[in-house]
Scaffold this motif. Sequence first.
Motif, mmCIF file in Angstrom:
data_model
loop_
_atom_site.group_PDB
_atom_site.id
_atom_site.type_symbol
_atom_site.label_atom_id
_atom_site.label_comp_id
_atom_site.label_asym_id
_atom_site.label_seq_id
_atom_site.Cartn_x
_atom_site.Cartn_y
_atom_site.Cartn_z
ATOM 1 N N MET A 1 0.842 -1.190 0.000
ATOM 2 C CA MET A 1 0.000 0.000 0.000
ATOM 3 C C MET A 1 0.884 1.249 0.000
ATOM 4 O O MET A 1 1.882 1.306 0.701
ATOM 5 C CB MET A 1 -0.913 -0.003 1.230
ATOM 6 C CG MET A 1 -1.861 1.186 1.313
ATOM 7 S SD MET A 1 -2.990 1.130 2.736
ATOM 8 C CE MET A 1 -1.810 1.362 4.076
ATOM 9 N N GLU A 2 0.491 2.234 -0.801
ATOM 10 C CA GLU A 2 1.264 3.467 -0.892
ATOM 11 C C GLU A 2 1.253 4.180 0.452
ATOM 12 O O GLU A 2 0.211 4.292 1.107
ATOM 13 C CB GLU A 2 0.658 4.360 -1.976
ATOM 14 C CG GLU A 2 1.484 5.607 -2.268
ATOM 15 C CD GLU A 2 0.878 6.431 -3.387
ATOM 16 O OE1 GLU A 2 1.623 6.829 -4.291
ATOM 17 O OE2 GLU A 2 -0.350 6.669 -3.348
ATOM 18 N N SER A 3 2.387 4.697 0.868
ATOM 19 C CA SER A 3 2.466 5.386 2.152
ATOM 20 C C SER A 3 1.742 6.723 2.074
ATOM 21 O O SER A 3 1.632 7.320 0.998
ATOM 22 C CB SER A 3 3.924 5.615 2.540
ATOM 23 O OG SER A 3 4.515 6.577 1.679
ATOM 24 N N PRO A 4 1.219 7.214 3.216
ATOM 25 C CA PRO A 4 0.535 8.512 3.209
ATOM 26 C C PRO A 4 1.405 9.647 2.693
ATOM 27 O O PRO A 4 0.917 10.549 2.011
ATOM 28 C CB PRO A 4 0.166 8.710 4.682
ATOM 29 C CG PRO A 4 0.085 7.342 5.252
ATOM 30 C CD PRO A 4 1.137 6.550 4.531
ATOM 31 N N SER A 5 2.704 9.614 2.990
ATOM 32 C CA SER A 5 3.571 10.697 2.543
ATOM 33 C C SER A 5 3.691 10.716 1.021
ATOM 34 O O SER A 5 3.677 11.786 0.398
ATOM 35 C CB SER A 5 4.958 10.577 3.184
ATOM 36 O OG SER A 5 5.547 9.329 2.877
ATOM 37 N N ARG A 6 3.784 9.523 0.399
ATOM 38 C CA ARG A 6 3.865 9.479 -1.065
ATOM 39 C C ARG A 6 2.529 9.877 -1.692
ATOM 40 O O ARG A 6 2.494 10.572 -2.708
ATOM 41 C CB ARG A 6 4.296 8.095 -1.532
ATOM 42 C CG ARG A 6 5.749 7.762 -1.202
ATOM 43 C CD ARG A 6 6.214 6.499 -1.910
ATOM 44 N NE ARG A 6 7.604 6.232 -1.639
ATOM 45 C CZ ARG A 6 8.628 6.810 -2.274
ATOM 46 N NH1 ARG A 6 8.385 7.706 -3.225
ATOM 47 N NH2 ARG A 6 9.874 6.508 -1.965
ATOM 48 N N THR A 7 1.420 9.410 -1.077
ATOM 49 C CA THR A 7 0.101 9.815 -1.572
ATOM 50 C C THR A 7 -0.062 11.323 -1.477
ATOM 51 O O THR A 7 -0.569 11.976 -2.394
ATOM 52 C CB THR A 7 -1.012 9.127 -0.763
ATOM 53 O OG1 THR A 7 -0.822 7.709 -0.805
ATOM 54 C CG2 THR A 7 -2.379 9.471 -1.317
ATOM 55 N N LEU A 8 0.381 11.900 -0.358
ATOM 56 C CA LEU A 8 0.291 13.338 -0.165
ATOM 57 C C LEU A 8 1.109 14.078 -1.212
ATOM 58 O O LEU A 8 0.646 15.073 -1.797
ATOM 59 C CB LEU A 8 0.774 13.699 1.242
ATOM 60 C CG LEU A 8 0.762 15.180 1.630
ATOM 61 C CD1 LEU A 8 -0.640 15.746 1.542
ATOM 62 C CD2 LEU A 8 1.322 15.360 3.036
ATOM 63 N N ALA A 9 2.327 13.587 -1.478
ATOM 64 C CA ALA A 9 3.182 14.235 -2.477
ATOM 65 C C ALA A 9 2.533 14.162 -3.863
ATOM 66 O O ALA A 9 2.528 15.152 -4.613
ATOM 67 C CB ALA A 9 4.554 13.575 -2.494
ATOM 68 N N ARG A 10 1.983 12.998 -4.191
ATOM 69 C CA ARG A 10 1.328 12.840 -5.504
ATOM 70 C C ARG A 10 0.128 13.779 -5.639
ATOM 71 O O ARG A 10 -0.065 14.424 -6.674
ATOM 72 C CB ARG A 10 0.917 11.382 -5.689
ATOM 73 C CG ARG A 10 0.160 11.106 -6.969
ATOM 74 C CD ARG A 10 -0.026 9.616 -7.179
ATOM 75 N NE ARG A 10 -0.616 8.958 -6.030
ATOM 76 C CZ ARG A 10 -1.932 8.983 -5.757
ATOM 77 N NH1 ARG A 10 -2.758 9.655 -6.531
ATOM 78 N NH2 ARG A 10 -2.401 8.331 -4.711
#
Length: 461
Positions: A1-10
């Motif tokens: 699962m994508e981490s929240p930090s990477r999702t936030l950056a995207r």
Amino acid sequence: MESPSRTLARLAVAHAERVDQLNWAGPDASPEEVADGLTDAQTMAVLAELGRMRNLLEAELARYAGVAAVRSEPGGVEPLARRLGERSVAGAVGSATGASFRDASGWCAVGAALAVRRTLSGDVLPSQHPEVTRALAAGELGVEAGRLILDALAEMAPRLDVAQLQSRERFLVGEAPIVGVTGLRRLCRRLVDQVNPDGVLEREEDARVLNTARVLRRGEGRYRYIWDTDAEHHGIAQAATTPLTNPRRPGGSDGEDRDSEESYDDALADTRSPGQRLHDAIGDVFFAALKHAPGDVSGTAVTLLLTADHDAIVTGIGTATILGVEEPISAGAARRLACAAKILPAVMDGRSVPLDLGSANRLFSEAQRYALALRDGGCAWPGCGAPPSHCDAAHIAPWRDTRCTNLQNGILFCRFHHRRFDNDAWKIQCRDGIPFLIPPAHLDSTRTPRRCQQRALAPPG
């Protein structure tokens, strides 16, 4: 699962690109100009994107605040917060992030509840709250909502098995985006009370212990009442004041509401703020209690005692004093207060010697007040909904001039409109027994009469 930090950056990159596409004002436009040029639908879509990013950012803040909270627990070799010179982990997190203590406390609480758990051998255990963890990581749930759910689950845990607890967790996580934080708070409370009905009584008793009231003198004639109360007394207070805080827009002569702009009357408008209306409603409840108080003090009926100079009472110019209150009031206010039977004016001469303790024939009798209540039905001011119990029996023509206290010279006004009638210099004309309000010239240069609101008129002839 994508981490929240990477999702936030995207999402942040996608948001910046979306705003660039929506920018109608050119590359040199300020962010405020870009936002101002969006349509309503575009504005709400951008807010939804930012809301999800906020949730993801708070999820990351909670994750790392939880690590700091665990490392600051007492019993360790040297708690992290203490090493940083902070009195609490929330203080340390607040200092590091620039957040308020309240926000930092919430992050720490949620992060600590969802922190990694390990066995004695160091193996990682499954999350106790997988649905909350997943929803936070996906940005579907904010930290405040997550904390409400976690607190509710902690209260229910001693009375439910694992499967029942997980079922309620899934339900609350699913409902949170629909009902919002306020609705979720009520929903969590309802579920907890279903599992532990006795907890309601315990909570009420705990709340009653905290009930308190204080009166503070602020100076310059101002006082502050501080009233911390429980749900039961709040409900009583709300029921007593709500009917008095809902102004109706003045309309036709029959007193019905009017919603069209054509029927709105500026001269009759209630311009008080919601806070001012609530203040006046609370005062009306106190005033009604004083008028109807059956008790006595040391053999004397419960009475508010006013003192004023004779000239002030006659002319309405000057000051008066309420016994036990240091700040003076105006003579006009004293004359309005004297309309109630449980308020006794003491008229003084120049040497402060009492000349008169009220005048029985100045007050409307109980029978006259009943007749006024039947005739007027409450406050006669157009658009006002105050009931008779919260009204003064006011003199149409001043009693000092006419010495006349009868139904023809009487009308019911709530205390707010009684004050407006006196202070704004309104007059009353009677036409075929029906009173009409005549506004002062500064409110209506034409001084057009407004028919008073009377819910029960006598038949003609």
